[in-house]
Design an enzyme around this catalytic site. Structure first.
Site: not given
Lengths: 84, 226
Positions: B85, B202, B204
């Site tokens: 990002c 994303h 994560e």
């Protein structure tokens, strides 16, 4: 040394989509204006001292190359004027 | 050997990345950018967030901070670098990867789940997947539209440096499945080395099973391959 103001105008390269400009254009049209196109630019006014207008332009060109513009998507122009 | 998660002023996914890596038993620590890159760094995460308030352009300021010279050197030595990002924007602004992530076609911030097609399975970031696999991963960005001139994009494609593309649930690269107007649906690219990758979605956020899926785990596992 002479005092100058350098103006850097950063604009998207031809053909790169500008969604903010498109949105602004649509808003103007909603207000009843008739326009063919609208482009947005970023303009930076930089006060600096240099030996000559050419030196000031060189210094500001480096600023544009290294930070103010992203060469992948931007072109830029530089104007230098003596400051009162 | 520790993964360094680089925190800039305005980073806000650094701790998420840390928790996700801990879940995968990958040793990681958050590193304040002014402290420099620790000597034992085995991998680098440029996390998401809004470094320097996205002033000038998203990622532009962080990309010019002194630690990026160290990161470029480490990347050239083969240390894996993952930009997510805002980290992807920093990666492109710093020249680690080519192209630019700029204003979404919608001109709006978009926060939603998207599907990604794995374009290569022979990189550290995608070894856990097969080419053509479809991953569900969230995006959260206002400036994620991948932009590069057409000739350069063709070259990047012929060099096989597109890692992920936005697709529909079935893996089709449709216009509707492209959330931000990215050229050729590009969501993530590789740097000069396969050990450098950036992507706008994303991973994560889809690594801890309790908070929304595990499709992103394989991407983060690229950091343990050093």
């Amino acid at each position: 040394m002479t005092a100058y103001t350098a103006t850097v105008t950063v604009r998207l390269k031809h053909g790169v989509l500008d969604p903010e400009a498109e949105t602004t254009k649509r808003s103007l049209e909603r207000l009843g204006f008739d326009l063919e196109a609208l482009r947005s630019t970023d303009r930076y006014e930089i006060d600096l001292e240099a030996e000559s207008a050419g030196d000031a332009a060189d210094e500001v060109e480096e600023m544009a190359e290294r930070l103010l513009a992203n060469p992948t998507i931007h072109d830029y122009d530089i104007d230098v004027a003596e400051r009162e | 050997m520790t993964v360094s998660i680089i925190r800039f002023g305005g980073s806000n996914c650094d701790r998420d990345a840390g928790r996700a890596l801990a879940h995968l038993d990958i040793d990681a620590e958050i590193v304040w950018h002014e402290d420099g890159l620790p000597a034992d760094t085995s991998g680098i995460v440029l996390p998401g967030g809004f470094s320097y308030g996205d002033y000038l352009r998203a990622g532009a300021m962080a990309a010019r901070s002194p630690i990026m010279d160290e990161i470029r050197e480490a990347a050239a030595d083969g240390v894996p670098v993952l930009g997510v990002c805002n980290g992807a924007q920093v990666g492109c602004e710093s020249g680690l990867t080519e192209g630019a992530f700029t204003t979404n076609e919608s001109a709006r911030f978009q926060c939603e789940h998207v599907y990604l097609r794995v374009e290569r399975d022979d990189t550290p970031w995608t070894a856990a997947y097969d080419e053509g696999d479809v991953l569900e991963i969230p995006i959260a960005h206002g400036e994620g539209r991948y932009e590069v001139d057409d000739d350069r994009l063709e070259e990047l494609e012929s060099e096989d440096r597109v890692l992920f593309r936005y697709c529909d649930e079935d893996g089709e690269l449709t216009e509707d499945a492209n959330p931000n107007g990215s050229k050729h649906n590009v969501a993530g690219v590789l740097g000069e080395r396969d050990s450098v990758a950036v992507l706008m979605p994303h991973p994560e956020r889809v690594t801890l099973p309790d908070v929304g899926g595990t499709d992103g785990q394989g991407v983060l596992r690229g950091l343990e391959s050093a």
